[in-house]
Design a protein around this motif. Structure first.
Motif, short mmCIF file in Angstrom:
data_model
loop_
_atom_site.label_atom_id
_atom_site.label_comp_id
_atom_site.label_asym_id
_atom_site.label_seq_id
_atom_site.Cartn_x
_atom_site.Cartn_y
_atom_site.Cartn_z
N LYS A 13 3.78 11.50 -19.75
CA LYS A 13 4.16 12.81 -19.21
C LYS A 13 2.95 13.66 -18.81
O LYS A 13 3.03 14.89 -18.79
CB LYS A 13 4.99 13.60 -20.25
N ASP A 14 1.86 13.00 -18.48
CA ASP A 14 0.65 13.73 -18.11
C ASP A 14 0.53 13.74 -16.58
O ASP A 14 0.20 12.72 -15.95
CB ASP A 14 -0.59 13.05 -18.72
N LEU A 15 0.79 14.90 -15.99
CA LEU A 15 0.77 15.03 -14.54
C LEU A 15 -0.62 14.77 -13.97
O LEU A 15 -0.76 14.10 -12.94
CB LEU A 15 1.26 16.43 -14.15
N HIS A 16 -1.66 15.30 -14.62
CA HIS A 16 -3.01 15.18 -14.08
C HIS A 16 -3.48 13.73 -14.02
O HIS A 16 -4.01 13.28 -13.00
CB HIS A 16 -3.98 16.01 -14.93
N TRP A 17 -3.28 12.97 -15.12
CA TRP A 17 -3.70 11.58 -15.11
C TRP A 17 -2.90 10.76 -14.11
O TRP A 17 -3.44 9.87 -13.44
CB TRP A 17 -3.58 10.99 -16.51
N ALA A 18 -1.61 11.04 -14.00
CA ALA A 18 -0.77 10.30 -13.05
C ALA A 18 -1.23 10.57 -11.61
O ALA A 18 -1.32 9.65 -10.79
CB ALA A 18 0.69 10.71 -13.22
N ALA A 19 -1.53 11.83 -11.31
CA ALA A 19 -1.97 12.20 -9.96
C ALA A 19 -3.33 11.58 -9.63
O ALA A 19 -3.55 11.05 -8.54
CB ALA A 19 -2.03 13.72 -9.83
N ILE A 20 -4.26 11.64 -10.58
CA ILE A 20 -5.60 11.08 -10.36
C ILE A 20 -5.52 9.57 -10.14
O ILE A 20 -6.18 9.02 -9.25
CB ILE A 20 -6.51 11.41 -11.55
N ALA A 21 -4.69 8.90 -10.94
CA ALA A 21 -4.56 7.45 -10.81
C ALA A 21 -3.97 7.07 -9.45
O ALA A 21 -4.43 6.12 -8.81
CB ALA A 21 -3.68 6.91 -11.94
N ALA A 22 -2.96 7.82 -8.99
CA ALA A 22 -2.34 7.53 -7.70
C ALA A 22 -3.33 7.71 -6.55
O ALA A 22 -3.41 6.89 -5.63
CB ALA A 22 -1.13 8.43 -7.50
N LEU A 23 -4.11 8.81 -6.63
CA LEU A 23 -5.09 9.05 -5.57
C LEU A 23 -6.21 8.01 -5.61
O LEU A 23 -6.68 7.54 -4.55
CB LEU A 23 -5.68 10.46 -5.74
N GLU B 219 0.82 -1.21 0.00
CA GLU B 219 0.00 0.00 0.00
C GLU B 219 0.85 1.26 0.00
O GLU B 219 0.43 2.30 -0.50
CB GLU B 219 -0.92 -0.01 1.23
N THR B 220 2.05 1.16 0.55
CA THR B 220 2.96 2.31 0.54
C THR B 220 3.55 2.55 -0.84
O THR B 220 3.72 3.70 -1.28
CB THR B 220 4.10 2.08 1.55
N VAL B 221 3.85 1.47 -1.55
CA VAL B 221 4.54 1.58 -2.84
C VAL B 221 3.59 1.83 -4.00
O VAL B 221 3.92 2.58 -4.94
CB VAL B 221 5.39 0.31 -3.09
N MET B 222 2.41 1.23 -3.98
CA MET B 222 1.53 1.22 -5.15
C MET B 222 1.21 2.61 -5.72
O MET B 222 1.33 2.83 -6.93
CB MET B 222 0.24 0.47 -4.82
N PRO B 223 0.77 3.59 -4.90
CA PRO B 223 0.41 4.89 -5.49
C PRO B 223 1.58 5.57 -6.20
O PRO B 223 1.43 6.07 -7.32
CB PRO B 223 -0.05 5.71 -4.27
N GLY B 224 2.74 5.58 -5.56
CA GLY B 224 3.90 6.20 -6.19
C GLY B 224 4.36 5.47 -7.43
O GLY B 224 4.77 6.09 -8.42
N LEU B 225 4.28 4.14 -7.38
CA LEU B 225 4.66 3.35 -8.54
C LEU B 225 3.73 3.63 -9.71
O LEU B 225 4.19 3.78 -10.86
CB LEU B 225 4.63 1.86 -8.18
N LEU B 226 2.44 3.72 -9.45
CA LEU B 226 1.48 4.01 -10.51
C LEU B 226 1.71 5.41 -11.07
O LEU B 226 1.65 5.63 -12.29
CB LEU B 226 0.05 3.88 -9.98
N PHE B 227 1.99 6.35 -10.18
CA PHE B 227 2.23 7.73 -10.62
C PHE B 227 3.42 7.81 -11.56
O PHE B 227 3.34 8.38 -12.65
CB PHE B 227 2.47 8.63 -9.39
N VAL B 228 4.55 7.25 -11.15
CA VAL B 228 5.76 7.37 -11.97
C VAL B 228 5.62 6.57 -13.26
O VAL B 228 6.16 6.97 -14.31
CB VAL B 228 7.00 6.93 -11.17
N THR B 229 4.88 5.45 -13.23
CA THR B 229 4.69 4.66 -14.45
C THR B 229 3.88 5.45 -15.48
O THR B 229 4.27 5.53 -16.66
CB THR B 229 3.97 3.34 -14.11
N ILE B 230 2.77 6.02 -15.06
CA ILE B 230 1.93 6.77 -15.99
C ILE B 230 2.66 8.01 -16.50
O ILE B 230 2.62 8.34 -17.69
CB ILE B 230 0.60 7.15 -15.31
N PHE B 231 3.36 8.69 -15.59
CA PHE B 231 4.08 9.90 -16.02
C PHE B 231 5.22 9.56 -16.97
O PHE B 231 5.52 10.33 -17.89
CB PHE B 231 4.62 10.65 -14.80
N THR B 232 5.85 8.41 -16.75
CA THR B 232 6.93 7.99 -17.66
C THR B 232 6.39 7.72 -19.06
O THR B 232 7.03 8.04 -20.06
CB THR B 232 7.62 6.73 -17.11
N ILE B 233 5.16 7.17 -19.13
CA ILE B 233 4.59 6.80 -20.43
C ILE B 233 4.09 8.01 -21.20
O ILE B 233 4.41 8.18 -22.38
CB ILE B 233 3.45 5.78 -20.22
#
Length: 255
Positions: free
Chosen positions: A54-64, A38-52
């Motif tokens: 570069k959309d900050l909004h989608w990465a943030a929404i997915a992590a939350l 639970e500690t790793v999943m949100p950050g991992l999802l954020f960096v994965t989406i942003f890496t693919i």
């Protein structure tokens, strides 16, 4: 088996039991495998989406969203939600920071500041003679603060463990903060994710080592229950004595 062998085996069994209790308590206190996920999943999802993309909004929404989903799953299963809730708050602060500044690296800034503050707290409380890890784990082991004055061996173990947590967290900050200021956003995110679990596991393992060698905790709750039971028995004995005693004569003389 000789009579000399039995005490040795009994002592070994007691030591094994103490280590098992320590391991279980640490597992509960720090959330175990599920808490780490639970500690790793949100950050991992954020960096994965942003890496693919570069959309900050989608990465943030997915992590939350995944943080909230983890809380809902725990609520449905009626599990402890403190670790999941702490993750939601951390992710929410990161989302707010990143959205306000427009910088994806700021998603990680609240967590980094929290780590730095916690490292300082571990070291400061240890120098003050009340190591933070002891304050955290005392209730888990049902010893509360008895280790401060009644169990010097455990206080020493808590002191060593707090030093370990503080120094490990400071070392982690020493790597992350320069990368935050000068590193590439994507690379910084992956390094941060890579440093989530190993330092944590190292600190937990060192805590287990120190506590496994320490004297067993003093169960203050059991002591309180024993004192209450003894007080009830004293009152019952006193009431019984009063009931068995002969009533005093009201009239010594007859008219």
């Amino acid at each position: 088996m000789t009579s000399l062998d039995k005490p040795t085996e009994d002592a070994q069994d007691a030591q094994d039991d103490a280590r098992a209790v320590t391991e279980a308590a640490l597992f509960e206190a720090f959330g175990g495998v599920r808490g780490m996920v639970e500690t790793v999943m949100p950050g991992l999802l954020f960096v994965t989406i942003f890496t693919i993309n570069k959309d900050l909004h989608w990465a943030a929404i997915a992590a939350l969203a995944v943080s909230l989903l983890l809380v809902v799953i725990r609520l449905v299963r009626r599990d402890t939600v403190k670790h999941a809730f702490s993750g939601v708050f951390g992710v929410a602060f990161g989302v707010v920071f990143a959205m306000m500044t427009g910088n994806a690296k700021d998603f990680y800034l609240p967590g980094m500041l929290y780590t730095l503050g916690l490292a300082v707290a571990y070291i400061a409380t240890t120098l003050a003679g009340v190591p933070l890890i002891g304050l955290m784990l005392g209730p888990v082991f049902k010893e509360n603060l008895s280790w401060r004055t009644r169990n010097p061996g455990r206080k020493q173990a808590y002191t060593k463990a707090s030093w370990a947590w503080g120094l490990i967290m400071l070392a982690k900050c020493a790597v992350l903060f320069p990368l935050y200021w000068w590193g590439d956003t994507t690379q910084f995110g992956w390094v941060l994710i890579a440093l989530k679990i190993p330092p944590f596991l190292l600190a937990v393992w060192l805590t287990w080592v120190f506590l496994a060698k320490a004297p067993p905790p003093i169960d203050v709750f059991a002591e309180m229950e024993a004192e209450e039971q003894a007080e009830k028995e004293r009152k019952a004995a006193f009431a019984s004595e009063r009931g068995d005693a002969p009533a005093p004569a009201r009239h010594r003389r007859q008219a």
